[in-house]
Motif scaffolding. Structure first.
Motif, short mmCIF file in Angstrom:
data_model
loop_
_atom_site.label_atom_id
_atom_site.label_comp_id
_atom_site.label_asym_id
_atom_site.label_seq_id
_atom_site.Cartn_x
_atom_site.Cartn_y
_atom_site.Cartn_z
N ALA A 51 -15.63 30.72 19.93
CA ALA A 51 -16.11 30.36 18.42
C ALA A 51 -16.53 28.90 18.40
O ALA A 51 -17.33 28.91 17.37
N SER A 52 -16.16 28.15 19.06
CA SER A 52 -16.65 26.87 18.83
C SER A 52 -16.77 26.11 20.20
O SER A 52 -15.90 26.50 21.23
N ARG A 53 -17.02 24.76 20.10
CA ARG A 53 -16.88 23.80 21.30
C ARG A 53 -16.54 22.47 20.68
O ARG A 53 -16.99 21.99 19.63
N GLY A 54 -15.76 21.58 21.46
CA GLY A 54 -15.55 20.15 21.09
C GLY A 54 -14.27 20.07 20.30
O GLY A 54 -13.60 21.04 19.71
N CYS A 55 -13.97 18.87 20.00
CA CYS A 55 -12.77 18.44 19.20
C CYS A 55 -13.19 17.22 18.51
O CYS A 55 -13.46 16.12 19.23
N PRO A 56 -12.89 16.86 17.22
CA PRO A 56 -13.18 15.54 16.55
C PRO A 56 -12.29 14.50 16.88
O PRO A 56 -12.36 13.53 16.42
N PHE A 57 -11.01 14.89 17.62
CA PHE A 57 -9.79 13.97 17.84
C PHE A 57 -10.11 13.47 19.25
O PHE A 57 -10.75 13.78 20.07
N LYS A 106 -12.39 23.67 10.33
CA LYS A 106 -13.01 23.60 9.18
C LYS A 106 -12.67 24.79 8.26
O LYS A 106 -12.84 26.02 8.83
N LYS A 107 -11.91 24.62 7.08
CA LYS A 107 -11.51 25.80 6.47
C LYS A 107 -12.62 26.62 5.97
O LYS A 107 -12.41 27.94 6.04
N SER A 108 -13.70 26.13 5.29
CA SER A 108 -14.91 27.21 5.16
C SER A 108 -15.02 27.87 5.97
O SER A 108 -15.68 29.12 5.82
N TRP A 109 -15.07 27.56 7.35
CA TRP A 109 -15.56 28.22 8.64
C TRP A 109 -14.45 29.55 8.88
O TRP A 109 -14.95 30.55 8.94
N ILE A 110 -13.54 29.14 8.92
CA ILE A 110 -12.36 30.07 9.38
C ILE A 110 -12.39 31.15 8.09
O ILE A 110 -12.08 32.32 8.46
N VAL A 111 -12.34 30.72 6.95
CA VAL A 111 -12.52 31.88 5.85
C VAL A 111 -13.62 32.53 5.78
O VAL A 111 -13.54 33.95 5.64
N GLU A 112 -14.85 31.99 6.14
CA GLU A 112 -16.07 32.92 6.33
C GLU A 112 -15.90 33.83 7.52
O GLU A 112 -16.03 35.14 7.22
N PHE A 113 -15.19 33.39 8.35
CA PHE A 113 -15.02 34.27 9.76
C PHE A 113 -14.07 35.30 9.58
O PHE A 113 -14.42 36.66 9.59
N CYS A 114 -13.06 35.11 8.61
CA CYS A 114 -12.11 36.25 8.22
C CYS A 114 -12.78 37.20 7.38
O CYS A 114 -12.46 38.20 7.60
N PRO A 129 -4.25 31.77 21.44
CA PRO A 129 -3.28 31.37 22.35
C PRO A 129 -3.22 29.97 22.95
O PRO A 129 -2.40 29.32 23.61
N SER A 130 -4.73 29.20 22.79
CA SER A 130 -4.67 27.87 23.37
C SER A 130 -4.26 26.79 22.62
O SER A 130 -3.99 25.74 23.17
N GLY A 131 -4.08 27.14 21.22
CA GLY A 131 -3.64 25.77 20.46
C GLY A 131 -4.65 25.46 19.38
O GLY A 131 -5.76 25.27 19.86
N THR A 132 -4.14 25.03 18.04
CA THR A 132 -5.26 24.43 17.21
C THR A 132 -4.62 23.65 16.32
O THR A 132 -3.52 23.37 16.28
N ARG A 133 -5.31 23.09 15.43
CA ARG A 133 -4.88 21.90 14.38
C ARG A 133 -4.31 22.88 13.31
O ARG A 133 -4.63 24.06 12.91
N SER A 134 -3.66 22.16 12.22
CA SER A 134 -2.81 22.82 10.94
C SER A 134 -3.65 22.45 9.90
O SER A 134 -3.41 23.13 8.70
N GLU A 135 -4.45 21.44 9.89
CA GLU A 135 -4.84 20.75 8.50
C GLU A 135 -5.57 21.95 7.79
O GLU A 135 -5.42 21.70 6.46
N ALA A 136 -6.35 22.76 8.24
CA ALA A 136 -7.16 23.62 7.46
C ALA A 136 -6.28 24.76 7.18
O ALA A 136 -6.90 25.92 6.59
N ILE A 137 -5.16 25.38 7.84
CA ILE A 137 -4.39 26.48 7.53
C ILE A 137 -3.32 26.19 6.55
O ILE A 137 -2.54 25.72 6.70
N ASP A 138 -3.69 26.72 5.21
CA ASP A 138 -2.89 26.86 4.23
C ASP A 138 -2.41 28.03 3.97
O ASP A 138 -2.63 28.92 4.71
N GLY A 139 -1.74 28.29 2.62
CA GLY A 139 -1.23 29.60 2.51
C GLY A 139 -2.42 30.57 2.26
O GLY A 139 -2.49 31.85 2.75
N GLU A 140 -3.45 30.48 1.73
CA GLU A 140 -4.71 31.15 1.59
C GLU A 140 -5.41 31.53 3.00
O GLU A 140 -5.53 32.54 3.06
#
Length: 209
Positions: A51-57, A106-114, A129-140
């Motif tokens: 769904a994406s490529r790259g990482c900002p870190f 990006k929170k807006s992107w994952i919300v739009e996808f869902c 299964p590969s691993g992801t960041r936590s910053e954009a994943i809140d309760g909503e």
């Protein structure tokens, strides 16, 4: 011939939706689907997608900055769901394994996808299964992940030691990570957390934190 030719570095593809879809028809894909081959938790006929490529870190142990640069690029969510629908019709898939390096940035992107999955009533499961960041994943976001079919998600903090995180340039806020994981588990998604051990500076204390 023991010589090789080094070619110049190629420019990145900046428009992911212009890349043709995988030519799955050239492979005996159903052999793998029928055998239950999957990168993540076995949840039925599973196909691999990006769904994406790259990482900002710029984590010190990762080759991504030199391979892709540090710009995260995502696909159009509607075209992504179009591809999922195509595989449901052609291969009767019931699950998608996203192989993204860092899918949720990006929170807006994952919300739009869902919401796109929910709007179209796409009745499948999907996982990261590969691993992801936590910053954009809140309760909503966690609730939307589950409602749209996400059943397994891997976080990648790599360490619980502040010293290790600093030395490997893993920009993770542990308190935020814990809140995110808690929200995701509460929403009903199965969670895996990736850790790395054996960094040159590590002590037993660093590993056990």
């Amino acid at each position: 011939n023991d010589k090789y030719i080094k070619t110049p570095t190629r420019k990145r593809m900046m428009h992911l939706d212009e890349i043709p879809l995988p030519a799955w028809n050239l492979l005996p894909l159903n052999n793998y689907l029928d055998a239950g081959m999957s990168h993540g938790v076995h949840l039925g006929r599973s196909i691999a997608m990006l769904a994406s490529r790259g990482c900002p870190f710029q984590c010190t142990f990762c080759s991504s900055p030199s391979m892709w640069g540090t710009r995260w690029l995502s696909r159009d969510t509607k075209k992504l769901v179009d591809e999922i629908e195509k595989y449901i019709k052609e291969y009767r898939i019931t699950n998608v394994d996203f192989y993204d390096l860092t899918a949720i940035v990006k929170k807006s992107w994952i919300v739009e996808f869902c919401k796109e999955l929910l709007t179209r009533n796409i009745n499948i499961t999907w996982q990261l299964p590969s691993g992801t960041r936590s910053e954009a994943i809140d309760g909503e976001v966690a609730e939307l992940l589950y409602k749209s079919g996400c059943r397994q998600l891997s976080y990648a903090p790599e360490s619980g030691s502040e010293k290790s995180l600093m030395l490997i340039k893993k920009k993770v806020k542990l308190d935020r990570m814990i809140r995110s994981v808690t929200s995701t588990v509460k929403a009903g998604v199965s969670v895996k957390v990736n850790f790395m051990i054996g960094f040159p500076h590590e002590t037993h204390k660093d590993v056990l934190l």
